[in-house]
Write a protein that holds these residues in place. Structure first.
Motif, PDB file in Angstrom:
ATOM      1  N   THR A 131       0.850  -1.185   0.000  1.00 14.97           N
ATOM      2  CA  THR A 131       0.000   0.000   0.000  1.00 14.97           C
ATOM      3  C   THR A 131       0.885   1.235   0.000  1.00 14.97           C
ATOM      4  OG1 THR A 131      -1.793  -1.098   1.200  1.00 14.97           O
ATOM      5  CG2 THR A 131      -1.733   1.302   1.283  1.00 14.97           C
ATOM      6  N   VAL A 187       0.981   5.335   0.295  1.00 16.84           N
ATOM      7  CA  VAL A 187       0.226   6.486   0.792  1.00 16.84           C
ATOM      8  C   VAL A 187       1.047   7.751   0.600  1.00 16.84           C
ATOM      9  CG1 VAL A 187      -0.810   7.558   2.842  1.00 16.84           C
ATOM     10  CG2 VAL A 187      -0.996   5.079   2.487  1.00 16.84           C
ATOM     11  N   VAL A 243      -3.760   7.819  -1.940  1.00 14.98           N
ATOM     12  CA  VAL A 243      -3.631   6.412  -1.569  1.00 14.98           C
ATOM     13  C   VAL A 243      -3.579   5.585  -2.847  1.00 14.98           C
ATOM     14  CG1 VAL A 243      -4.625   4.443  -0.343  1.00 14.98           C
ATOM     15  CG2 VAL A 243      -4.895   6.756   0.593  1.00 14.98           C
ATOM     16  N   LEU A 297     -11.478   9.105  -1.682  1.00 23.46           N
ATOM     17  CA  LEU A 297     -10.627   8.628  -0.599  1.00 23.46           C
ATOM     18  C   LEU A 297     -11.378   8.583   0.730  1.00 23.46           C
ATOM     19  CD1 LEU A 297      -7.271  10.474  -1.413  1.00 23.46           C
ATOM     20  CD2 LEU A 297      -7.719   8.018  -1.593  1.00 23.46           C
ATOM     21  N   GLN A 298     -12.205   9.579   0.975  1.00 28.29           N
ATOM     22  CA  GLN A 298     -12.966   9.592   2.224  1.00 28.29           C
ATOM     23  C   GLN A 298     -13.999   8.476   2.255  1.00 28.29           C
ATOM     24  OE1 GLN A 298     -14.322  13.685   2.197  1.00 28.29           O
ATOM     25  NE2 GLN A 298     -12.676  14.333   3.565  1.00 28.29           N
ATOM     26  N   ASP A 299     -14.626   8.220   1.106  1.00 33.18           N
ATOM     27  CA  ASP A 299     -15.604   7.129   1.042  1.00 33.18           C
ATOM     28  C   ASP A 299     -14.935   5.773   1.254  1.00 33.18           C
ATOM     29  OD1 ASP A 299     -17.691   8.852   0.593  1.00 33.18           O
ATOM     30  OD2 ASP A 299     -17.705   8.590  -1.592  1.00 33.18           O
ATOM     31  N   GLU A 300     -13.735   5.625   0.685  1.00 33.95           N
ATOM     32  CA  GLU A 300     -13.035   4.345   0.778  1.00 33.95           C
ATOM     33  C   GLU A 300     -12.346   4.150   2.128  1.00 33.95           C
ATOM     34  OE1 GLU A 300     -10.374   4.396  -2.535  1.00 33.95           O
ATOM     35  OE2 GLU A 300     -11.928   3.856  -3.991  1.00 33.95           O
ATOM     36  N   ASN A 301     -12.142   5.243   2.851  1.00 37.82           N
ATOM     37  CA  ASN A 301     -11.423   5.169   4.129  1.00 37.82           C
ATOM     38  C   ASN A 301     -12.178   5.963   5.194  1.00 37.82           C
ATOM     39  OD1 ASN A 301      -8.637   3.958   3.108  1.00 37.82           O
ATOM     40  ND2 ASN A 301      -9.191   5.598   1.679  1.00 37.82           N
ATOM     41  N   ASP A 326     -12.777   5.551   8.246  1.00 38.72           N
ATOM     42  CA  ASP A 326     -12.198   5.618   9.584  1.00 38.72           C
ATOM     43  C   ASP A 326     -11.190   6.750   9.728  1.00 38.72           C
ATOM     44  OD1 ASP A 326     -10.760   4.095   7.717  1.00 38.72           O
ATOM     45  OD2 ASP A 326      -9.601   3.080   9.282  1.00 38.72           O
ATOM     46  N   ILE A 327     -10.668   7.246   8.605  1.00 37.18           N
ATOM     47  CA  ILE A 327      -9.722   8.372   8.672  1.00 37.18           C
ATOM     48  C   ILE A 327     -10.176   9.521   7.778  1.00 37.18           C
ATOM     49  CG2 ILE A 327      -7.709   6.957   9.256  1.00 37.18           C
ATOM     50  CD1 ILE A 327      -6.859   7.361   6.228  1.00 37.18           C
ATOM     51  N   ALA A 328     -11.478   9.587   7.515  1.00 35.99           N
ATOM     52  CA  ALA A 328     -12.000  10.595   6.591  1.00 35.99           C
ATOM     53  C   ALA A 328     -11.606  12.014   6.994  1.00 35.99           C
ATOM     54  CB  ALA A 328     -13.518  10.476   6.486  1.00 35.99           C
ATOM     55  N   ILE A 337      -8.146  13.231   5.706  1.00 41.87           N
ATOM     56  CA  ILE A 337      -7.925  13.294   4.264  1.00 41.87           C
ATOM     57  C   ILE A 337      -8.337  14.665   3.750  1.00 41.87           C
ATOM     58  CG2 ILE A 337      -8.608  12.353   2.019  1.00 41.87           C
ATOM     59  CD1 ILE A 337      -9.142   9.680   3.501  1.00 41.87           C
TER      60      ILE A 337
END
Length: 236
Positions: free
Chosen positions: A177, A179, A201, A210-214, A216-218, A221
């Motif tokens: 991954t 980042v 990412v 990115l916010q939709d896919e992550n 938990d850390i939106a 981002i």
């Protein structure tokens, strides 16, 4: 001995007085969770930014401009100091960390827009930043930005470029991954100095995606610049 070295050794004494057990399991091997490629700027605290004081957890790489490749007779290859943990220590995460007010990006920007004299070694490093930063200048909304703001936009562009080098490299294992992030100590992204903001990412730079896919850390981002439009502070 220079006073600076004496002071550094005094601080090292404090470091060495911590429990020896920290090294028990890693004296002869290492399996860091991530490799970070940071700018070697003295204001970028490569381990401390992650709250890390545990040896063996982060493989740190530093150079001016947080570059991930080196020119060779075979073209640009991902540098050995980045590839080593990805191939030899089963590390599955690579984090490219730019930072606000980057001196290397600033000097490269000046190099592209005016005459700048630098030592040959520095010039060699800047030459590796110039081509993609020149491309960025062609699409940067420069009429709307001060030089300071333009440089921080270019910091993001440089991080994106370095991420793409890793994502597109045949040498980097597919399960790694990648980042891209920006370390902010100039109150550009928020009022929390030293906060790390994720901007990329695995090559994806769209903030909403990115916010939709992550989720938990939106809240971590955000970008200053999504190509084609400049984001307002509220949007980051």
């Amino acid at each position: 001995m220079h006073e600076t070295v004496v002071e550094m050794l005094a601080r090292n004494t404090e470091h060495a007085e911590k429990p020896d057990a920290r090294f028990d399991d890693i004296q002869n091997t290492q399996f860091p969770d991530a490799v970070t490629i940071c700018c070697s700027d003295s204001r970028v605290l490569q381990d401390d930014m992650w709250g890390n004081d545990v040896p063996g957890e982060i493989f740190t790489v530093g150079n001016i401009g947080n570059r991930v490749t080196q020119p060779t007779s075979m073209g640009h290859l991902v540098s050995g100091d980045v590839m080593f943990p990805l191939w030899n220590t089963d590390t599955k995460v690579a984090v490219v960390v730019g930072h606000t007010g980057c001196g290397a990006v600033t000097t490269a920007f000046q190099y592209l827009t005016e005459d700048v004299i630098q030592p040959r070694g520095v010039k060699y490093c800047l030459e590796q930043l110039k081509p993609h930063l020149k491309e960025a200048l062609d699409v940067l909304p420069e009429d709307e930005l001060s030089d300071v703001a333009a440089i921080n936009h270019l910091v993001e562009y440089n991080v994106d470029h370095q991420v793409s080098r890793l994502v597109e490299s045949e040498d980097v294992p597919e399960d790694v991954t990648v980042v891209g992030a920006v370390y902010d100590f100039q109150d550009v992204y928020s009022d929390q100095r030293g906060k790390v903001h994720v901007i990329n990412v695995d090559g994806e730079t769209d903030v909403a995606t990115l916010q939709d896919e992550n989720p938990d850390i939106a809240d971590r981002i955000g970008r200053l610049w999504e190509y084609g439009r400049t984001l307002t502070a509220e949007q980051t």
